[in-house]
Design a protein around this motif. Structure first.
Motif, short mmCIF file in Angstrom:
data_model
loop_
_atom_site.label_atom_id
_atom_site.label_comp_id
_atom_site.label_asym_id
_atom_site.label_seq_id
_atom_site.Cartn_x
_atom_site.Cartn_y
_atom_site.Cartn_z
N UNK A 20 39.93 -1.07 -39.21
CA UNK A 20 41.13 -1.63 -38.59
C UNK A 20 41.93 -2.47 -39.58
N UNK A 21 41.25 -3.34 -40.32
CA UNK A 21 41.95 -4.19 -41.29
C UNK A 21 42.47 -3.39 -42.47
N UNK A 22 41.75 -2.34 -42.86
CA UNK A 22 42.24 -1.47 -43.93
C UNK A 22 43.55 -0.81 -43.54
N UNK A 23 43.61 -0.31 -42.32
CA UNK A 23 44.84 0.32 -41.83
C UNK A 23 45.96 -0.72 -41.72
N UNK A 29 48.15 1.75 -49.31
CA UNK A 29 47.38 1.89 -50.55
C UNK A 29 46.25 2.91 -50.40
N UNK A 30 45.54 2.87 -49.26
CA UNK A 30 44.45 3.83 -49.03
C UNK A 30 44.32 4.15 -47.55
N UNK A 121 39.16 -6.36 -48.30
CA UNK A 121 40.19 -5.31 -48.15
C UNK A 121 41.33 -5.59 -49.12
N UNK A 122 41.79 -6.83 -49.16
CA UNK A 122 42.91 -7.19 -50.05
C UNK A 122 42.52 -6.98 -51.51
N UNK A 123 41.30 -7.38 -51.86
CA UNK A 123 40.82 -7.23 -53.23
C UNK A 123 40.72 -5.74 -53.59
N UNK A 124 40.20 -4.93 -52.68
CA UNK A 124 40.09 -3.48 -52.92
C UNK A 124 41.48 -2.87 -53.12
#
Length: 134
Positions: A20-23, A29-30, A121-124
């Motif tokens: 969820x946070x990645x989206x 970005x990914x 997530x932000x770091x990735x």
């Protein structure tokens, strides 16, 4: 676009939060996916409640518990820190975030885990952006 799978055994809490946070934070970005070697009938209700409260994200509307076999080919696997043998999924890169499962613990523990996932997530996303630029 790079496909990132967040995996843990049950795909009901940490990996769902990461998807969820990645989206939400890095969708440009990914691509974010989550899965596990087993599934639960529903996403962890404390995680659902706190993600709605903190980010306005309703994980139950956009996500469900999934098995590894349901994922498309993945470029990067991020394991959550399973404390057992983490599930295996073929990929080009693998990272383990080593996060404790907050299931059954206080809201404070959940918020701490969610915050750690947000930072990761932000770091990735930053690493993936900088690797494209070089």
């Amino acid at each position: 676009m790079v496909k990132v799978a967040f995996i843990c055994v049950h795909n009901s809490c940490r990996s769902q939060i990461a998807e969820a946070l990645g989206k939400h934070l890095a969708g440009d970005v990914f691509e974010s996916y989550s899965a596990g070697t087993e599934t639960k009938s529903q996403i962890n209700q404390d995680a659902v409640r706190l993600m709605k409260q903190l980010y306005g994200i309703d994980m139950e509307k956009t996500q469900r518990s999934k098995l590894l076999s349901e994922l498309p080919p993945i470029d990067m696997v991020v394991t959550m820190g399973c404390n057992v043998d983490c599930p295996y999924l073929p990929c080009k890169h693998k990272i383990d975030w080593g996060l404790d499962d907050p299931t059954g613990k206080s809201d404070e523990e959940f918020v701490r885990t969610i915050g750690a996932i947000e930072e990761n997530i932000k770091e990735l996303a930053l690493k993936l952006i900088s690797s494209k630029e070089t």
